[in-house]
Design an enzyme around this catalytic site. Sequence first.
Site, PDB file in Angstrom:
ATOM      1  N   GLU A  30       7.439   0.769   5.163  1.00 13.61           N
ATOM      2  CA  GLU A  30       6.799  -0.252   5.995  1.00 13.61           C
ATOM      3  C   GLU A  30       6.938  -1.598   5.304  1.00 13.61           C
ATOM      4  O   GLU A  30       6.933  -1.680   4.068  1.00 13.61           O
ATOM      5  CB  GLU A  30       5.313   0.121   6.156  1.00 13.61           C
ATOM      6  CG  GLU A  30       4.490  -0.829   7.004  1.00 13.61           C
ATOM      7  CD  GLU A  30       3.022  -0.373   7.096  1.00 13.61           C
ATOM      8  OE1 GLU A  30       2.707   0.807   6.810  1.00 13.61           O
ATOM      9  OE2 GLU A  30       2.185  -1.232   7.440  1.00 13.61           O
TER      10      GLU A  30
ATOM     11  N   GLU B 189      -8.222   4.628   9.585  1.00 15.47           N
ATOM     12  CA  GLU B 189      -7.747   4.454   8.211  1.00 15.47           C
ATOM     13  C   GLU B 189      -8.821   3.867   7.323  1.00 15.47           C
ATOM     14  O   GLU B 189      -9.773   3.237   7.799  1.00 15.47           O
ATOM     15  CB  GLU B 189      -6.523   3.538   8.199  1.00 15.47           C
ATOM     16  CG  GLU B 189      -6.842   2.141   8.708  1.00 15.47           C
ATOM     17  CD  GLU B 189      -5.671   1.200   8.571  1.00 15.47           C
ATOM     18  OE1 GLU B 189      -4.661   1.423   9.251  1.00 15.47           O
ATOM     19  OE2 GLU B 189      -5.780   0.238   7.791  1.00 15.47           O
TER      20      GLU B 189
ATOM     21  N   HIS C  86       3.914   7.274   3.650  1.00 19.55           N
ATOM     22  CA  HIS C  86       4.837   6.138   3.607  1.00 19.55           C
ATOM     23  C   HIS C  86       4.484   5.220   2.460  1.00 19.55           C
ATOM     24  O   HIS C  86       3.400   5.285   1.892  1.00 19.55           O
ATOM     25  CB  HIS C  86       4.829   5.359   4.934  1.00 19.55           C
ATOM     26  CG  HIS C  86       3.542   4.676   5.260  1.00 19.55           C
ATOM     27  ND1 HIS C  86       2.537   5.263   6.003  1.00 19.55           N
ATOM     28  CD2 HIS C  86       3.084   3.436   4.941  1.00 19.55           C
ATOM     29  CE1 HIS C  86       1.530   4.404   6.133  1.00 19.55           C
ATOM     30  NE2 HIS C  86       1.834   3.303   5.493  1.00 19.55           N
TER      31      HIS C  86
ATOM     32  N   HIS D 275       0.825  -1.208   0.000  1.00 27.41           N
ATOM     33  CA  HIS D 275       0.000   0.000   0.000  1.00 27.41           C
ATOM     34  C   HIS D 275       0.859   1.258   0.000  1.00 27.41           C
ATOM     35  O   HIS D 275       2.053   1.201   0.284  1.00 27.41           O
ATOM     36  CB  HIS D 275      -0.975   0.029   1.182  1.00 27.41           C
ATOM     37  CG  HIS D 275      -0.349   0.097   2.540  1.00 27.41           C
ATOM     38  ND1 HIS D 275      -0.098  -1.024   3.312  1.00 27.41           N
ATOM     39  CD2 HIS D 275       0.066   1.142   3.296  1.00 27.41           C
ATOM     40  CE1 HIS D 275       0.432  -0.663   4.461  1.00 27.41           C
ATOM     41  NE2 HIS D 275       0.558   0.661   4.481  1.00 27.41           N
TER      42      HIS D 275
ATOM     43  N   GLN E 168      -3.895   3.533   1.280  1.00 24.06           N
ATOM     44  CA  GLN E 168      -4.279   3.569   2.695  1.00 24.06           C
ATOM     45  C   GLN E 168      -4.397   5.044   3.090  1.00 24.06           C
ATOM     46  O   GLN E 168      -3.396   5.757   3.138  1.00 24.06           O
ATOM     47  CB  GLN E 168      -3.214   2.886   3.547  1.00 24.06           C
ATOM     48  CG  GLN E 168      -3.520   2.878   5.034  1.00 24.06           C
ATOM     49  CD  GLN E 168      -2.348   2.301   5.819  1.00 24.06           C
ATOM     50  OE1 GLN E 168      -1.247   2.826   5.757  1.00 24.06           O
ATOM     51  NE2 GLN E 168      -2.580   1.224   6.534  1.00 24.06           N
TER      52      GLN E 168
HETATM   53  C1  MC0 Z   1       9.251  11.698   9.955  1.00 23.13           C
HETATM   54  N1  MC0 Z   1      10.187  11.953   9.022  1.00 23.13           N
HETATM   55  C2  MC0 Z   1       9.775  11.482   7.843  1.00 23.13           C
HETATM   56  C3  MC0 Z   1       8.492  10.924   8.096  1.00 23.13           C
HETATM   57  N2  MC0 Z   1       8.202  11.065   9.406  1.00 23.13           N
HETATM   58  N3  MC0 Z   1      10.347  11.487   6.642  1.00 23.13           N
HETATM   59  C4  MC0 Z   1       9.631  10.915   5.634  1.00 23.13           C
HETATM   60  N4  MC0 Z   1       8.391  10.399   5.782  1.00 23.13           N
HETATM   61  C5  MC0 Z   1       7.805  10.372   6.982  1.00 23.13           C
HETATM   62  N5  MC0 Z   1       6.596   9.852   7.137  1.00 23.13           N
HETATM   63  C6  MC0 Z   1      11.452  12.652   9.226  1.00 23.13           C
HETATM   64  C7  MC0 Z   1      11.201  14.035   9.805  1.00 23.13           C
HETATM   65  O1  MC0 Z   1      10.940  14.971   8.792  1.00 23.13           O
HETATM   66  C8  MC0 Z   1      12.493  14.320  10.542  1.00 23.13           C
HETATM   67  O2  MC0 Z   1      13.449  14.767   9.619  1.00 23.13           O
HETATM   68  C9  MC0 Z   1      12.902  12.937  11.033  1.00 23.13           C
HETATM   69  O3  MC0 Z   1      12.240  11.979  10.193  1.00 23.13           O
HETATM   70  C10 MC0 Z   1      12.487  12.709  12.467  1.00 23.13           C
HETATM   71  O4  MC0 Z   1      11.094  12.887  12.523  1.00 23.13           O
HETATM   72  P1  MC0 Z   1      10.278  13.547  13.708  1.00 23.13           P
HETATM   73  O5  MC0 Z   1       9.163  14.275  13.144  1.00 23.13           O
HETATM   74  O6  MC0 Z   1      11.229  14.259  14.638  1.00 23.13           O
HETATM   75  O7  MC0 Z   1       9.628  12.344  14.431  1.00 23.13           O
HETATM   76  P2  MC0 Z   1      10.189  11.158  15.281  1.00 23.13           P
HETATM   77  O8  MC0 Z   1      11.664  10.980  15.161  1.00 23.13           O
HETATM   78  O9  MC0 Z   1       9.586  11.263  16.625  1.00 23.13           O
HETATM   79  O10 MC0 Z   1       9.469   9.959  14.485  1.00 23.13           O
HETATM   80  C11 MC0 Z   1       9.739   9.641  13.178  1.00 23.13           C
HETATM   81  C12 MC0 Z   1       9.449   8.153  12.996  1.00 23.13           C
HETATM   82  C13 MC0 Z   1       8.005   7.914  13.475  1.00 23.13           C
HETATM   83  C14 MC0 Z   1       9.652   7.809  11.543  1.00 23.13           C
HETATM   84  C15 MC0 Z   1      10.444   7.346  13.867  1.00 23.13           C
HETATM   85  O11 MC0 Z   1       7.109   8.692  12.708  1.00 23.13           O
HETATM   86  C16 MC0 Z   1       7.583   6.482  13.425  1.00 23.13           C
HETATM   87  O12 MC0 Z   1       7.867   5.703  14.326  1.00 23.13           O
HETATM   88  N6  MC0 Z   1       6.868   6.067  12.351  1.00 23.13           N
HETATM   89  C17 MC0 Z   1       6.432   4.669  12.217  1.00 23.13           C
HETATM   90  C18 MC0 Z   1       5.013   4.491  12.610  1.00 23.13           C
HETATM   91  C19 MC0 Z   1       4.042   5.306  11.769  1.00 23.13           C
HETATM   92  O13 MC0 Z   1       4.426   6.195  11.041  1.00 23.13           O
HETATM   93  N7  MC0 Z   1       2.734   5.004  11.945  1.00 23.13           N
HETATM   94  C20 MC0 Z   1       1.671   5.639  11.190  1.00 23.13           C
HETATM   95  C21 MC0 Z   1       1.169   4.786  10.123  1.00 23.13           C
HETATM   96  P3  MC0 Z   1      14.317  16.085   9.898  1.00 23.13           P
HETATM   97  O14 MC0 Z   1      15.188  16.228   8.688  1.00 23.13           O
HETATM   98  O15 MC0 Z   1      13.328  17.176  10.100  1.00 23.13           O
HETATM   99  O16 MC0 Z   1      15.103  15.733  11.146  1.00 23.13           O
HETATM  100  S1  MC0 Z   1       0.296   3.400  10.807  1.00 23.13           S
HETATM  101  C22 MC0 Z   1       0.109   2.308   9.532  1.00 23.13           C
HETATM  102  O17 MC0 Z   1       0.492   2.605   8.449  1.00 23.13           O
HETATM  103  C23 MC0 Z   1      -0.538   0.984   9.885  1.00 23.13           C
HETATM  104  C24 MC0 Z   1      -1.861   1.203  10.504  1.00 23.13           C
HETATM  105  C25 MC0 Z   1      -0.642   0.027   8.703  1.00 23.13           C
HETATM  106  O18 MC0 Z   1      -0.080   0.254   7.638  1.00 23.13           O
HETATM  107  O19 MC0 Z   1      -1.284  -1.028   8.859  1.00 23.13           O
END
Ligand code: MC0
Length: 147
Positions: A135, A43, A84, A7, A60
């Site tokens: 992912e 979602e 993502h 997705h 998604q």
């Molecule tokens: C953050 N960054 C990204 C981003 N999110 N870059 C590209 N795409 C994204 N989606 C970048 C920020 O711009 C920043 O860059 C750096 O990563 C650190 O981000 P932050 O805003 O300070 O946030 P953190 O470090 O607290 O968290 C980022 C992180 C988090 C990726 C670790 O979002 C995470 O754990 N994501 C995984 C879970 C998730 O996203 N769940 C939602 C979908 P700079 O350069 O400014 O430092 S749930 C889903 O999809 C499920 C339901 C499913 O598929 O079944």
Amino acid sequence: MLTRIDHIGIACHDLEATVAFYQETYGFGDAHYETNQEQGVREAMLRINTTGDGAASYLQLLTPIRDDSPVAKWLAKNGEGVHHIAFGTDGDVQDEADGIASKGVRVLYDAPRNGSMGSRITFLHPKDCHGVLTELVQKAGTAPQDG
Ligand code: MC0
């Protein structure tokens, strides 16, 4: 092995309006709605096509249910858009993640978590993937505990 685009995750403010946009503009069918408390999102999954491994590819659409969720944080910073990309595995998602980790990419979870429609998921850090939050998805019915 990664066998498909499972997705593409798109962050939005108004889930129903965004679903309606995709259905009315492109003719996609009924959405599957779900809330994932752990991820802090509501979602809608819109199926685009089935794939050769018995799975499917989806859009998604994601909207946050909590201000501290990753999608809320991302929306506040970037606004609506592609959040993502998710690749589907034909095997165990943790094995796939371990193989990718051995190449120096940070895997965000120690163990797979619950994803859409009973899938098992994990994420790779966007900073290790040329700016793309990535992912990995193992579809429902293919984990040992599903058998
Ligand atoms: C953050 N960054 C990204 C981003 N999110 N870059 C590209 N795409 C994204 N989606 C970048 C920020 O711009 C920043 O860059 C750096 O990563 C650190 O981000 P932050 O805003 O300070 O946030 P953190 O470090 O607290 O968290 C980022 C992180 C988090 C990726 C670790 O979002 C995470 O754990 N994501 C995984 C879970 C998730 O996203 N769940 C939602 C979908 P700079 O350069 O400014 O430092 S749930 C889903 O999809 C499920 C339901 C499913 O598929 O079944």
